[in-house]
Design a protein around this motif. Structure first.
Motif, PDB file in Angstrom:
ATOM      1  N   UNK A 126       0.868  -1.178   0.000  1.00  0.00           N
ATOM      2  CA  UNK A 126       0.000   0.000   0.000  1.00  0.00           C
ATOM      3  C   UNK A 126       0.903   1.225   0.000  1.00  0.00           C
ATOM      4  N   UNK A 127       1.022   1.882  -1.151  1.00  0.00           N
ATOM      5  CA  UNK A 127       1.904   3.035  -1.224  1.00  0.00           C
ATOM      6  C   UNK A 127       2.041   3.570  -2.642  1.00  0.00           C
ATOM      7  N   UNK A 128       3.140   4.277  -2.889  1.00  0.00           N
ATOM      8  CA  UNK A 128       3.387   4.917  -4.179  1.00  0.00           C
ATOM      9  C   UNK A 128       4.256   4.051  -5.080  1.00  0.00           C
ATOM     10  N   UNK A 129       3.869   3.974  -6.356  1.00  0.00           N
ATOM     11  CA  UNK A 129       4.702   3.375  -7.402  1.00  0.00           C
ATOM     12  C   UNK A 129       4.591   4.275  -8.624  1.00  0.00           C
ATOM     13  N   UNK A 130       5.157   3.879  -9.749  1.00  0.00           N
ATOM     14  CA  UNK A 130       5.095   4.727 -10.951  1.00  0.00           C
ATOM     15  C   UNK A 130       3.661   4.958 -11.421  1.00  0.00           C
ATOM     16  N   UNK A 131       2.757   4.046 -11.111  1.00  0.00           N
ATOM     17  CA  UNK A 131       1.350   4.204 -11.476  1.00  0.00           C
ATOM     18  C   UNK A 131       0.576   5.023 -10.465  1.00  0.00           C
ATOM     19  N   UNK A 132       1.269   5.697  -9.564  1.00  0.00           N
ATOM     20  CA  UNK A 132       0.617   6.506  -8.544  1.00  0.00           C
ATOM     21  C   UNK A 132       0.412   5.720  -7.261  1.00  0.00           C
ATOM     22  N   UNK A 133      -0.614   6.055  -6.525  1.00  0.00           N
ATOM     23  CA  UNK A 133      -0.923   5.356  -5.281  1.00  0.00           C
ATOM     24  C   UNK A 133      -1.529   4.006  -5.637  1.00  0.00           C
TER      25      UNK A 133
END
Length: 70
Positions: free
Chosen positions: A7-14
């Motif tokens: 549960x967090x940030x990646x390149x696809x957003x949250x």
């Protein structure tokens, strides 16, 4: 019943990733505006995991759903 594995940030957003051990599959939900769960939390079909948004590379509100596993 599933378990939140991310549960967090990646390149696809949250993003939120849920593993379902009973069916040996993992699902990722991307571009969320708000994340309402935490890693390690158990969820079921009635659990709100987040709200639709446009985080990451997006030009408007969207919801992306990916499935992993065999």
């Amino acid at each position: 019943e599933g378990i939140i594995t991310y549960a967090g940030l990646i390149s696809g957003g949250k993003a939120v990733k849920i593993k379902y051990p009973r069916i040996n599959k993992e699902f990722m939900h991307l571009h969320l505006d708000k994340i309402l769960v935490k890693k390690g939390q158990k969820v079921n079909k009635n659990t709100a995991i987040g709200t639709t948004g446009m985080t990451g590379i997006a030009t408007g509100n969207r919801y992306l759903f990916n499935a992993y596993g065999r």
